[in-house]
Design a protein around this motif. Structure first.
Motif, short mmCIF file in Angstrom:
data_model
loop_
_atom_site.label_atom_id
_atom_site.label_comp_id
_atom_site.label_asym_id
_atom_site.label_seq_id
_atom_site.Cartn_x
_atom_site.Cartn_y
_atom_site.Cartn_z
N ASP A 49 0.85 -1.18 0.00
CA ASP A 49 0.00 0.00 0.00
C ASP A 49 0.89 1.24 0.00
OD1 ASP A 49 0.73 0.62 2.68
OD2 ASP A 49 -0.85 -0.68 3.45
N ALA A 51 1.06 3.69 2.41
CA ALA A 51 1.35 4.29 3.70
C ALA A 51 2.84 4.55 3.86
CB ALA A 51 0.85 3.40 4.84
N LEU A 107 1.20 10.26 2.22
CA LEU A 107 0.06 9.45 1.81
C LEU A 107 -0.26 8.38 2.84
CD1 LEU A 107 0.91 8.89 -1.97
CD2 LEU A 107 -0.20 10.85 -0.87
N ASP A 108 -1.57 8.05 2.93
CA ASP A 108 -1.98 6.93 3.77
C ASP A 108 -2.04 5.66 2.93
OD1 ASP A 108 -4.35 7.03 2.31
OD2 ASP A 108 -5.57 7.79 3.96
N SER A 109 -2.54 4.58 3.49
CA SER A 109 -2.50 3.29 2.81
C SER A 109 -3.27 3.29 1.49
CB SER A 109 -3.05 2.19 3.72
OG SER A 109 -4.40 2.47 4.09
N SER A 110 -4.31 4.11 1.38
CA SER A 110 -5.12 4.16 0.16
C SER A 110 -4.55 5.09 -0.89
CB SER A 110 -6.55 4.57 0.50
OG SER A 110 -6.58 5.92 0.92
N GLY A 111 -3.53 5.87 -0.52
CA GLY A 111 -2.95 6.83 -1.45
C GLY A 111 -3.52 8.23 -1.29
N SER A 112 -4.33 8.45 -0.26
CA SER A 112 -4.86 9.78 -0.01
C SER A 112 -3.84 10.62 0.75
CB SER A 112 -6.14 9.70 0.83
OG SER A 112 -7.15 9.01 0.13
N LYS A 174 0.50 7.54 -7.46
CA LYS A 174 -0.37 6.68 -6.63
C LYS A 174 -0.62 5.36 -7.36
CE LYS A 174 -2.48 10.67 -4.38
NZ LYS A 174 -1.56 11.63 -5.05
N ARG A 175 0.49 4.77 -7.76
CA ARG A 175 0.45 3.53 -8.52
C ARG A 175 1.54 2.59 -8.03
NH1 ARG A 175 1.15 2.94 -15.15
NH2 ARG A 175 1.17 0.66 -15.19
#
Length: 288
Positions: A49, A51, A107-112, A174-175
Motif C-alpha cells: 500500500d 502508507a 500518503l496513507d494506505s489508500s494513497g490519499s 499513486k500507482r
C-alpha cells in the motif's frame, strides 16, 4: 531518469543532451553482472500500500528510518539525486547539509494525502555511484505517527536478492508496480553519470516518469532500493537510455527495461539522532 515529463525535458534543455540523467514524471524502470535467478522469478509478494510514501513536485519518495533509528529522531525522506530541487548533482558531486524547505505530500494506505511534511535540510544527495537524495524533516517519527497514524518504511541493511518479488510504490502517480529483481548491474551508465551494482527489474515493472524516487519494497515490507531510470528508446549510455557495463567493459542495451539503486549501504552512514557520518565504519557512500 524518471521525473515528470515536462520537468525532465526542461532539465535536458538546461543541462544539454549529453549531460542530463533520466526522466522524473510520466514513466518507469531498468542489468547486471548478470546474476539472474530464474528459479525464484515466480515468487509472489504481499499486497503493498502507499502508507509512508510521499509525493514530490516532480517525483516520488518515502519517509524512511534505519534499523537503529529512534522514534524521537527527525524523520527522513528518501528520493533520487536527480529529483533534488536545485538540479541534478554533477558527476562526482556530493551535497551534504544543504538548507531546504521542500514540502512532501504524505500518503496513507489508500494513497490519499493526509499531511504536508517539510524538510529542514538536504542531509545527503548525489548522483555518483548511486542516485539518492535524503531530506531531514522538521518532524519526528513519533510526531508523524501520533498525528497521522503512519509509520516510516525501514531501509534494509542487507543486499537484495536476485529473483525476489518487489513492489515499486509511486507516491506521485499513486500507482504500484509489481515484478521481480532480474539481476544486478555491475555498472549502469547514463549520460555523464555511472551507478554501481544497480537493480534491474523484470519487464513487468514498466515504470514511467514521475516514479523517480519511489521506494522498492520487498516481501518483508522493507526498502531495498530506490527506483531511478529506464532505457526508453534503445539508445546506448545516453540520457534516458542507460546502458549496462560489465566487469570486462562489455556494453549491453535493454530497451524498455527499468532500474533502481540499492539502499542497503545507507544505514551504516547514519548514527544516533539520524545524523549523517560519512566517516562511520562500514559507510561507503561517496564523500564531498
Amino acid at each position: 531518469m524518471r521525473k515528470p515529463l515536462a520537468a525532465a525535458l526542461f532539465a535536458l534543455v538546461l543541462a544539454g543532451a549529453g549531460t542530463a540523467t533520466a526522466t522524473a514524471a510520466p514513466g518507469t524502470a531498468t542489468t547486471s553482472t548478470e546474476t539472474t535467478s530464474t528459479a525464484t522469478k515466480s515468487a509472489t509478494i504481499q499486497a503493498a500500500d502507499f502508507a509512508g510514501t510521499v509525493s514530490l513536485s516532480n517525483c516520488s519518495g518515502s519517509v524512511i528510518r534505519f534499523p537503529n533509528s529512534a522514534d524521537s529522531d527527525p524523520a527522513l525522506v528518501l528520493s533520487n539525486g536527480h529529483c533534488l530541487e536545485t538540479g541534478f548533482p554533477d558527476p562526482g558531486e556530493v551535497i551534504v547539509d544543504q538548507a531546504s524547505s521542500r514540502t512532501f505530500g504524505l500518503l496513507d494506505s489508500s494513497g490519499s494525502k493526509v499531511a504536508t511534511l517539510r524538510a529542514s535540510k538536504v542531509a545527503y544527495s548525489t548522483m555518483t555511484d548511486t542516485d539518492v537524495t535524503i531530506y531531514q524533516l522538521t518532524t519526528t517519527y513519533a510526531q508523524i505517527r501520533s498525528s497521522y497514524g503512519i509509520n516510516a518504511l525501514t531501509v534494509a541493511d542487507t543486499h537484495p536478492v536476485a529473483g525476489s518479488a518487489i513492489n515499486v510504490v509511486s507516491g506521485y502517480w499513486k500507482r504500484i508496480y509489481s515484478c521481480n529483481i532480474d539481476g544486478f548491474v555491475y555498472r549502469l551508465k547514463e549520460g555523464g553519470w555511472t551507478w554501481k551494482d544497480s537493480v534491474r527489474y523484470t519487464s513487468a515493472c514498466d515504470t514511467i516518469g514521475g516514479t523517480s524516487g519511489s521506494p522498492v519494497v520487498d516481501s518483508t515490507g522493507k526498502v531495498v532500493a530506490v527506483n531511478n531510470t529506464g532505457n526508453e528508446d534503445g539508445g546506448s549510455c545516453t540520457v534516458n537510455n542507460p546502458c549496462e557495463v560489465d566487469e570486462n567493459g562489455t556494453v549491453t542495451v535493454r530497451q524498455g527495461i527499468n532500474y533502481a539503486e540499492e539502499t542497503y549501504q545507507i544505514p551504516a552512514c547514519f548514527g544516533a539522532g539520524n545524523k549523517l557520518n560519512l566517516n562511520a565504519s562500514g559507510c561507503v557512500l561517496p564523500k564531498p
